[in-house]
Write a protein that holds these residues in place. Structure first.
Motif, PDB file in Angstrom:
ATOM      1  N   ALA A  49       0.837  -1.190   0.000  1.00 31.74           N
ATOM      2  CA  ALA A  49       0.000   0.000   0.000  1.00 31.74           C
ATOM      3  C   ALA A  49       0.870   1.237   0.000  1.00 31.74           C
ATOM      4  O   ALA A  49       2.012   1.207   0.469  1.00 31.74           O
ATOM      5  N   THR A  50       0.343   2.334  -0.531  1.00 29.67           N
ATOM      6  CA  THR A  50       1.030   3.619  -0.494  1.00 29.67           C
ATOM      7  C   THR A  50       0.038   4.702  -0.082  1.00 29.67           C
ATOM      8  O   THR A  50      -1.172   4.537  -0.230  1.00 29.67           O
ATOM      9  N   ILE A  51       0.577   5.820   0.406  1.00 30.41           N
ATOM     10  CA  ILE A  51      -0.262   6.919   0.861  1.00 30.41           C
ATOM     11  C   ILE A  51       0.423   8.237   0.535  1.00 30.41           C
ATOM     12  O   ILE A  51       1.649   8.363   0.633  1.00 30.41           O
ATOM     13  N   SER A  52      -0.371   9.232   0.144  1.00 22.76           N
ATOM     14  CA  SER A  52       0.155  10.529  -0.249  1.00 22.76           C
ATOM     15  C   SER A  52       0.629  11.328   0.956  1.00 22.76           C
ATOM     16  O   SER A  52       0.419  10.960   2.106  1.00 22.76           O
ATOM     17  N   LEU A  53       1.258  12.469   0.675  1.00 32.97           N
ATOM     18  CA  LEU A  53       1.883  13.280   1.719  1.00 32.97           C
ATOM     19  C   LEU A  53       0.922  13.673   2.834  1.00 32.97           C
ATOM     20  O   LEU A  53       1.270  13.610   4.018  1.00 32.97           O
ATOM     21  N   SER A  54      -0.279  14.083   2.464  1.00 32.67           N
ATOM     22  CA  SER A  54      -1.272  14.505   3.446  1.00 32.67           C
ATOM     23  C   SER A  54      -2.210  13.382   3.862  1.00 32.67           C
ATOM     24  O   SER A  54      -3.043  13.580   4.750  1.00 32.67           O
ATOM     25  N   GLY A  55      -2.108  12.234   3.222  1.00 33.73           N
ATOM     26  CA  GLY A  55      -2.953  11.101   3.551  1.00 33.73           C
ATOM     27  C   GLY A  55      -4.242  11.019   2.770  1.00 33.73           C
ATOM     28  O   GLY A  55      -5.050  10.119   3.013  1.00 33.73           O
ATOM     29  N   GLY A  56      -4.442  11.917   1.823  1.00 33.38           N
ATOM     30  CA  GLY A  56      -5.700  11.977   1.107  1.00 33.38           C
ATOM     31  C   GLY A  56      -5.864  10.973  -0.019  1.00 33.38           C
ATOM     32  O   GLY A  56      -6.985  10.745  -0.476  1.00 33.38           O
ATOM     33  N   VAL A  57      -4.767  10.389  -0.476  1.00 31.54           N
ATOM     34  CA  VAL A  57      -4.806   9.435  -1.578  1.00 31.54           C
ATOM     35  C   VAL A  57      -4.084   8.168  -1.155  1.00 31.54           C
ATOM     36  O   VAL A  57      -2.978   8.234  -0.611  1.00 31.54           O
ATOM     37  N   THR A  58      -4.703   7.028  -1.396  1.00 25.42           N
ATOM     38  CA  THR A  58      -4.097   5.742  -1.062  1.00 25.42           C
ATOM     39  C   THR A  58      -4.219   4.771  -2.225  1.00 25.42           C
ATOM     40  O   THR A  58      -5.118   4.881  -3.061  1.00 25.42           O
ATOM     41  N   TYR A  59      -3.294   3.805  -2.270  1.00 26.62           N
ATOM     42  CA  TYR A  59      -3.309   2.741  -3.256  1.00 26.62           C
ATOM     43  C   TYR A  59      -3.015   1.427  -2.553  1.00 26.62           C
ATOM     44  O   TYR A  59      -2.293   1.390  -1.564  1.00 26.62           O
ATOM     45  N   TYR A  60      -3.584   0.334  -3.103  1.00 23.92           N
ATOM     46  CA  TYR A  60      -3.419  -0.975  -2.498  1.00 23.92           C
ATOM     47  C   TYR A  60      -3.153  -2.029  -3.554  1.00 23.92           C
ATOM     48  O   TYR A  60      -3.674  -1.956  -4.669  1.00 23.92           O
ATOM     49  N   ALA A  61      -2.339  -2.999  -3.184  1.00 26.72           N
ATOM     50  CA  ALA A  61      -2.206  -4.180  -4.015  1.00 26.72           C
ATOM     51  C   ALA A  61      -3.543  -4.898  -4.072  1.00 26.72           C
ATOM     52  O   ALA A  61      -4.298  -4.903  -3.100  1.00 26.72           O
ATOM     53  N   ASP A  62      -3.837  -5.512  -5.210  1.00 29.07           N
ATOM     54  CA  ASP A  62      -5.114  -6.195  -5.364  1.00 29.07           C
ATOM     55  C   ASP A  62      -5.337  -7.262  -4.291  1.00 29.07           C
ATOM     56  O   ASP A  62      -6.466  -7.486  -3.860  1.00 29.07           O
ATOM     57  N   SER A  63      -4.274  -7.900  -3.861  1.00 31.52           N
ATOM     58  CA  SER A  63      -4.390  -8.991  -2.914  1.00 31.52           C
ATOM     59  C   SER A  63      -4.846  -8.548  -1.526  1.00 31.52           C
ATOM     60  O   SER A  63      -5.337  -9.374  -0.753  1.00 31.52           O
ATOM     61  N   VAL A  64      -4.696  -7.265  -1.204  1.00 32.52           N
ATOM     62  CA  VAL A  64      -5.063  -6.774   0.128  1.00 32.52           C
ATOM     63  C   VAL A  64      -6.203  -5.775   0.097  1.00 32.52           C
ATOM     64  O   VAL A  64      -6.699  -5.371   1.157  1.00 32.52           O
ATOM     65  N   LYS A  65      -6.636  -5.379  -1.075  1.00 33.18           N
ATOM     66  CA  LYS A  65      -7.698  -4.386  -1.210  1.00 33.18           C
ATOM     67  C   LYS A  65      -8.964  -4.857  -0.504  1.00 33.18           C
ATOM     68  O   LYS A  65      -9.413  -5.986  -0.696  1.00 33.18           O
ATOM     69  N   GLY A  66      -9.512  -3.983   0.328  1.00 27.24           N
ATOM     70  CA  GLY A  66     -10.700  -4.320   1.092  1.00 27.24           C
ATOM     71  C   GLY A  66     -10.403  -4.941   2.439  1.00 27.24           C
ATOM     72  O   GLY A  66     -11.315  -5.066   3.267  1.00 27.24           O
ATOM     73  N   ARG A  67      -9.161  -5.342   2.674  1.00 30.15           N
ATOM     74  CA  ARG A  67      -8.774  -5.947   3.940  1.00 30.15           C
ATOM     75  C   ARG A  67      -7.795  -5.087   4.734  1.00 30.15           C
ATOM     76  O   ARG A  67      -7.851  -5.057   5.963  1.00 30.15           O
ATOM     77  N   PHE A  68      -6.886  -4.407   4.036  1.00 34.93           N
ATOM     78  CA  PHE A  68      -5.861  -3.585   4.684  1.00 34.93           C
ATOM     79  C   PHE A  68      -6.161  -2.107   4.474  1.00 34.93           C
ATOM     80  O   PHE A  68      -6.714  -1.711   3.438  1.00 34.93           O
ATOM     81  N   THR A  69      -5.763  -1.280   5.437  1.00 37.43           N
ATOM     82  CA  THR A  69      -5.912   0.164   5.338  1.00 37.43           C
ATOM     83  C   THR A  69      -4.625   0.845   5.776  1.00 37.43           C
ATOM     84  O   THR A  69      -4.139   0.601   6.878  1.00 37.43           O
ATOM     85  N   ILE A  70      -4.082   1.699   4.912  1.00 40.36           N
ATOM     86  CA  ILE A  70      -2.913   2.488   5.263  1.00 40.36           C
ATOM     87  C   ILE A  70      -3.375   3.876   5.699  1.00 40.36           C
ATOM     88  O   ILE A  70      -4.312   4.438   5.133  1.00 40.36           O
ATOM     89  N   SER A  71      -2.734   4.433   6.718  1.00 39.34           N
ATOM     90  CA  SER A  71      -3.052   5.770   7.192  1.00 39.34           C
ATOM     91  C   SER A  71      -1.792   6.413   7.753  1.00 39.34           C
ATOM     92  O   SER A  71      -0.791   5.737   7.982  1.00 39.34           O
ATOM     93  N   ARG A  72      -1.853   7.725   7.967  1.00 37.85           N
ATOM     94  CA  ARG A  72      -0.696   8.413   8.531  1.00 37.85           C
ATOM     95  C   ARG A  72      -1.143   9.542   9.435  1.00 37.85           C
ATOM     96  O   ARG A  72      -2.235  10.105   9.273  1.00 37.85           O
ATOM     97  N   ASP A  73      -0.291   9.865  10.395  1.00 39.60           N
ATOM     98  CA  ASP A  73      -0.507  10.967  11.314  1.00 39.60           C
ATOM     99  C   ASP A  73       0.747  11.830  11.248  1.00 39.60           C
ATOM    100  O   ASP A  73       1.748  11.543  11.902  1.00 39.60           O
ATOM    101  N   ASN A  74       0.706  12.866  10.442  1.00 42.73           N
ATOM    102  CA  ASN A  74       1.893  13.686  10.223  1.00 42.73           C
ATOM    103  C   ASN A  74       2.306  14.454  11.481  1.00 42.73           C
ATOM    104  O   ASN A  74       3.485  14.746  11.671  1.00 42.73           O
TER     105      ASN A  74
END
Length: 129
Positions: A49-74
């Motif tokens: 998974a990846t996440i943008s600088l402010s956390g507003g955009v995320t991407y996931y591998a197909d194998s984990v989509k719907g199960r994993f969530t990436i987040s950040r607290d700057n």
């Protein structure tokens, strides 16, 4: 570059959950897109998974989509990976990674390893059946 340390891995049963944390040391954490990679024994390291600088955009591998969530607290210089409904095939070492400064998260998704500027030491996740 930013220094990264992961924690939160462990042994869980299939269907269980874990939350991985990555603590960053540096004065410009919010300037980096962030991601999580995994590497199973005998396999190549791959993007989770990846996440943008402010956390507003995320991407996931197909194998984990719907199960994993990436987040950040700057404000706390932390990035998380919430892993739900874990499967035995999720068993791997999970690595926190910082991309190139001021780049969009999609560059990490598209370019993978070559976009990583900093790696954490990794944390083991083992899922039993």
């Amino acid at each position: 570059q930013v220094q990264l340390v992961e924690s939160g891995g462990g042994l869980v049963q299939a269907g269980g959950s874990l939350r991985l944390s990555c603590a960053a040391a540096g004065r410009t954490f919010s300037s980096y897109p962030m991601g999580w990679f995994c590497q199973a024994p005998g396999k190549e390291r791959e993007i989770v998974a990846t996440i943008s600088l402010s956390g507003g955009v995320t991407y996931y591998a197909d194998s984990v989509k719907g199960r994993f969530t990436i987040s950040r607290d700057n404000a706390k210089s932390l990035v998380y990976l919430q892993m739900n409904n874990l499967k035995p095939e999720d068993t791997a070492v999970y690595y926190c990674a910082a991309g190139r400064p001021d780049r969009p998260a999609r560059d990490m998704k598209n370019m993978g390893l070559q976009e990583v500027s900093s790696w954490g030491q990794g944390t083991q996740v083992t899922v039993s059946s």
